[in-house]
Design a protein around this motif. Structure first.
Motif, mmCIF file in Angstrom:
data_model
loop_
_atom_site.group_PDB
_atom_site.id
_atom_site.type_symbol
_atom_site.label_atom_id
_atom_site.label_comp_id
_atom_site.label_asym_id
_atom_site.label_seq_id
_atom_site.Cartn_x
_atom_site.Cartn_y
_atom_site.Cartn_z
ATOM 1 N N LEU A 1 45.163 48.336 38.870
ATOM 2 C CA LEU A 1 45.181 46.868 38.825
ATOM 3 C C LEU A 1 46.418 46.325 39.538
ATOM 4 O O LEU A 1 46.342 45.327 40.263
ATOM 5 C CB LEU A 1 45.147 46.388 37.367
ATOM 6 C CG LEU A 1 43.831 46.603 36.619
ATOM 7 C CD1 LEU A 1 44.018 46.309 35.123
ATOM 8 C CD2 LEU A 1 42.725 45.723 37.194
ATOM 9 N N ALA B 1 46.086 46.575 43.505
ATOM 10 C CA ALA B 1 44.850 46.084 44.120
ATOM 11 C C ALA B 1 45.131 45.394 45.453
ATOM 12 O O ALA B 1 46.167 44.741 45.627
ATOM 13 C CB ALA B 1 44.161 45.109 43.172
ATOM 14 N N ARG B 2 44.204 45.526 46.389
ATOM 15 C CA ARG B 2 44.273 44.825 47.663
ATOM 16 C C ARG B 2 43.274 43.665 47.594
ATOM 17 O O ARG B 2 42.065 43.873 47.555
ATOM 18 C CB ARG B 2 43.931 45.762 48.825
ATOM 19 C CG ARG B 2 44.195 45.124 50.188
ATOM 20 C CD ARG B 2 44.037 46.123 51.308
ATOM 21 N NE ARG B 2 42.645 46.509 51.512
ATOM 22 C CZ ARG B 2 42.220 47.157 52.598
ATOM 23 N NH1 ARG B 2 43.089 47.503 53.553
ATOM 24 N NH2 ARG B 2 40.956 47.493 52.728
ATOM 25 N N TRP B 3 43.800 42.461 47.578
ATOM 26 C CA TRP B 3 42.979 41.289 47.312
ATOM 27 C C TRP B 3 42.405 40.696 48.599
ATOM 28 O O TRP B 3 43.104 40.595 49.605
ATOM 29 C CB TRP B 3 43.803 40.219 46.586
ATOM 30 C CG TRP B 3 44.125 40.629 45.186
ATOM 31 C CD1 TRP B 3 45.230 41.287 44.755
ATOM 32 C CD2 TRP B 3 43.294 40.446 44.041
ATOM 33 N NE1 TRP B 3 45.162 41.523 43.409
ATOM 34 C CE2 TRP B 3 43.975 41.019 42.935
ATOM 35 C CE3 TRP B 3 42.042 39.851 43.834
ATOM 36 C CZ2 TRP B 3 43.444 41.001 41.645
ATOM 37 C CZ3 TRP B 3 41.519 39.841 42.553
ATOM 38 C CH2 TRP B 3 42.215 40.411 41.473
ATOM 39 N N GLN C 1 40.212 34.098 49.989
ATOM 40 C CA GLN C 1 39.147 33.258 49.457
ATOM 41 C C GLN C 1 38.302 32.708 50.605
ATOM 42 O O GLN C 1 38.819 32.103 51.543
ATOM 43 C CB GLN C 1 39.742 32.084 48.657
ATOM 44 C CG GLN C 1 38.698 31.125 48.106
ATOM 45 C CD GLN C 1 37.770 31.794 47.089
ATOM 46 O OE1 GLN C 1 38.223 32.388 46.115
ATOM 47 N NE2 GLN C 1 36.477 31.701 47.321
ATOM 48 N N VAL D 1 38.645 34.015 43.916
ATOM 49 C CA VAL D 1 39.782 34.935 43.934
ATOM 50 C C VAL D 1 40.825 34.533 42.903
ATOM 51 O O VAL D 1 41.340 35.380 42.156
ATOM 52 C CB VAL D 1 40.410 34.992 45.345
ATOM 53 C CG1 VAL D 1 41.694 35.828 45.325
ATOM 54 C CG2 VAL D 1 39.428 35.569 46.354
ATOM 55 N N GLU D 2 41.159 33.257 42.833
ATOM 56 C CA GLU D 2 42.205 32.813 41.903
ATOM 57 C C GLU D 2 41.825 33.120 40.463
ATOM 58 O O GLU D 2 42.662 33.590 39.671
ATOM 59 C CB GLU D 2 42.439 31.310 42.076
ATOM 60 C CG GLU D 2 43.557 30.770 41.189
ATOM 61 C CD GLU D 2 43.802 29.283 41.405
ATOM 62 O OE1 GLU D 2 44.671 28.716 40.719
ATOM 63 O OE2 GLU D 2 43.105 28.681 42.264
ATOM 64 N N ARG E 1 41.889 36.981 39.915
ATOM 65 C CA ARG E 1 43.252 37.514 39.965
ATOM 66 C C ARG E 1 43.995 37.223 38.663
ATOM 67 O O ARG E 1 44.702 38.093 38.133
ATOM 68 C CB ARG E 1 44.004 36.921 41.161
ATOM 69 C CG ARG E 1 45.330 37.593 41.419
ATOM 70 C CD ARG E 1 45.819 37.325 42.830
ATOM 71 N NE ARG E 1 46.897 38.225 43.205
ATOM 72 C CZ ARG E 1 47.267 38.464 44.442
ATOM 73 N NH1 ARG E 1 46.645 37.886 45.455
ATOM 74 N NH2 ARG E 1 48.266 39.295 44.706
ATOM 75 N N GLU E 2 43.827 36.024 38.148
ATOM 76 C CA GLU E 2 44.484 35.677 36.882
ATOM 77 C C GLU E 2 43.952 36.541 35.750
ATOM 78 O O GLU E 2 44.714 37.030 34.901
ATOM 79 C CB GLU E 2 44.252 34.191 36.579
ATOM 80 C CG GLU E 2 45.043 33.660 35.381
ATOM 81 C CD GLU E 2 44.362 33.901 34.047
ATOM 82 O OE1 GLU E 2 45.073 34.099 33.033
ATOM 83 O OE2 GLU E 2 43.111 33.898 34.015
ATOM 84 N N ALA F 1 42.584 39.543 36.053
ATOM 85 C CA ALA F 1 43.038 40.913 36.284
ATOM 86 C C ALA F 1 44.481 41.102 35.821
ATOM 87 O O ALA F 1 44.842 42.145 35.259
ATOM 88 C CB ALA F 1 42.902 41.271 37.763
ATOM 89 N N GLU F 2 45.303 40.099 36.052
ATOM 90 C CA GLU F 2 46.692 40.174 35.585
ATOM 91 C C GLU F 2 46.748 40.213 34.066
ATOM 92 O O GLU F 2 47.551 40.951 33.483
ATOM 93 C CB GLU F 2 47.482 38.987 36.133
ATOM 94 C CG GLU F 2 47.731 39.069 37.635
ATOM 95 C CD GLU F 2 48.361 37.811 38.198
ATOM 96 O OE1 GLU F 2 48.525 36.820 37.433
ATOM 97 O OE2 GLU F 2 48.680 37.790 39.412
ATOM 98 N N ILE G 1 39.012 46.375 39.949
ATOM 99 C CA ILE G 1 38.803 45.006 40.442
ATOM 100 C C ILE G 1 37.344 44.833 40.870
ATOM 101 O O ILE G 1 36.718 43.803 40.598
ATOM 102 C CB ILE G 1 39.746 44.697 41.618
ATOM 103 C CG1 ILE G 1 41.208 44.779 41.164
ATOM 104 C CG2 ILE G 1 39.445 43.313 42.198
ATOM 105 C CD1 ILE G 1 41.584 43.794 40.081
#
Length: 368
Positions: free
Chosen positions: A25, A28-30, A33, A45-46, A49-50, A52-53, A249
Motif C-alpha cells: 500500500l 503503490a504507483r498511482w 485522474q 483516484v482521490e 487514495r484516501e 488506501a491510506e 490497490i
C-alpha cells in the motif's frame, strides 16, 4: 481424522502478511485522474487514495480479526472441499437454526452485524464460507455450481445435528438458499431472501402490465449503472486475478467499484456501510487470495440467469419492489412479501441488520 470430523478454527493472519500488505500500500504507483465527473470513469483516484491510506495507517485488522474470532468457528470437509463456518448459538433450547449464505463479492463479514441480532431473537446461526471464498477450500475443477453448494449445506446441517432449519441469503445466497431447500426439503422449513425474486425473464416481458413495466424499467436503470461483471468474469477471470492477487490497490479498486454499484442510493459505499466493515471484507479477500476463485459462479455459467425458484419450502422476501410478486409466485411459494422495510442497497445485512433481523424473525415465527 474421519471425513466427517468438525475441527475448531481460529483466524490468525501472520504478522508478515500484514507487513507485506502495508508495504504494498505504501509503495503503490498511482494513476492520474482521467477527465470526467465523479465515478463516471470508475473509482475516483482521490477517494481511493484516501481509503488506501486509511487501510494502511488507520484500519486495525487485529481488532477486526478479534471481532470475527468472537464467533465460534469450525472447518469440515464435504465432497473433498474444506468448508469454514461460523456457528453462533443463542442458548435457546428450542432455537430454530438459520443457515446464512453470503453473496459476491462478499464473505461471512456480510453477517457480523446481523448474527447478534438473530441470536438475541433466539436463533442459532450457521454462516459458511461458500467454496472459493474466504477460508473455505477452492473448487478443484470446472463445473462446480450452486446445486452442489446446496447439497453441501444440507450435509453441513446434518453433521451439526439439526433436524429442521431455515435458510437465508441475498445475491449468490439466493441461488444457494433455494438449492439447499431443493436438496433438503424434509428439513428446510423456510427460505428467507433479500433479493433476486420476481424478476422478469425475456419471455415474460410481453405479459407485464403498466405498473410491472415501470418496476422492470427501474431494474434496467439500476443494471445499466455498472459494468457487467458476469460477462467479464465469464471470459477473463484468470487475467483479472493477476492484478487482484498481486496489488491490494487493484483489489481495493475492483471491490469498491462493485460496492459502489451495490449501494446506489448513496454517493460512496462507506456512506451506507461502515468503512471498517468494507475493509474487513476486502482484507479477507486479500489474505485468503480468493478474488479469483470467488468468481467461479460467473465463469462456470453460459449466461446470466435469475434464480430458478423453488416450492420445497415457503419463501419470505425482505422487500418486495422492484421484484414483482405475481412473477415470484410462478416459481416460489411466497408467504411473506414485505414492502415497507428500510434500506435500498444490495447488501442489506450490512446496511440495516436490525431491520433485516426483525423481518427474518417475523417470517420464521409465521411458520411455527
Amino acid at each position: 481424522m474421519t471425513t466427517t470430523e468438525i475441527r475448531p478454527f481460529r483466524i490468525e493472519i501472520p504478522q508478515a502478511e500484514l507487513d507485506d500488505l502495508h508495504s504494498r500500500l505504501a509503495n503503490a504507483r498511482w494513476p492520474e485522474q482521467l477527465p470526467g465527473d465523479g465515478w463516471s470513469r470508475g473509482v475516483p483516484v482521490e477517494y481511493l487514495r484516501e481509503l488506501a491510506e486509511y487501510w494502511r495507517d488507520g484500519f486495525d485488522w487485529r481488532a477486526q480479526e478479534a471481532r470475527l474470532n468472537t464467533f465460534p468457528q469450525f472447518v469440515t470437509t464435504i465432497d473433498g472441499i474444506d468448508v469454514h463456518f461460523l456457528h453462533a448459538r443463542s442458548g435457546n433450547p428450542d432455537a430454530l437454526p438459520l443457515l446464512l449464505t453470503h453473496g459476491w463479492p462478499n464473505s461471512v463479514v456480510q453477517f457480523v452485524e446481523l448474527i447478534p441480532q438473530l441470536t438475541e431473537r433466539g436463533f442459532d446461526v450457521v454462516v459458511p464460507h461458500v467454496p472459493g471464498f474466504g477460508f473455505s477450500g477452492k473448487p478443484p475443477e470446472t463445473g462446480f455450481g450452486v446445486a452442489q453448494v446446496g447439497r453441501m449445506w444440507a450435509e453441513l446441517m446434518r453433521r451439526l445435528g439439526y433436524e429442521r432449519y431455515g435458510v437465508q441469503g441475498g445475491d449468490l445466497g439466493v441461488y444457494v438458499s433455494q438449492e439447499t431447500a431443493k436438496a433438503d426439503p424434509d428439513r428446510v422449513v423456510g427460505v428467507h431472501l433479500d433479493s433476486g425474486v420476481g424478476l422478469p425473464t425475456e419471455d415474460l416481458l410481453p405479459e407485464l402490465n403498466e405498473e410491472e413495466r415501470g418496476l422492470y424499467d427501474q431494474m434496467q436503470q439500476w443494471a445499466s449503472l455498472g459494468v457487467d461483471h458476469h460477462m467479464l468474469l465469464r471470459h477473463y477471470p484468470q487475467t483479472m486475478a493477476f492484478g487482484w492477487n498481486d496489488s491490494p490497490i487493484g483489489l481495493l479498486a475492483w471491490l469498491l467499484q462493485k460496492f459502489h454499484e451495490f449501494t446506489f442510493a448513496v454517493p460512496v459505499p462507506d456512506d451506507a456501510i461502515d468503512r471498517d466493515l468494507l475493509l474487513t471484507n476486502i482484507s479477507l479477500y486479500w489474505f485468503t487470495q480468493s478474488a479469483g476463485s470467488s468468481s467461479w459462479l460467473m465463469y462456470n455459467s453460459v449466461k446470466f440467469v435469475w434464480p430458478s425458484g423453488q416450492k420445497a419450502a415457503p419463501t419470505g422476501l425482505y422487500s418486495g419492489p422492484p421484484g414483482i410478486r405475481r412473477l415470484a409466485e410462478l416459481q416460489n411459494d411466497i408467504s411473506q412479501w414485505s414492502t415497507d422495510n428500510p434500506g435500498s442497497g444490495h447488501f442489506i445485512a450490512m446496511e440495516k441488520p436490525e431491520a433485516l433481523a426483525a423481518d427474518i424473525a417475523t417470517f420464521f415465527d409465521s411458520l411455527a
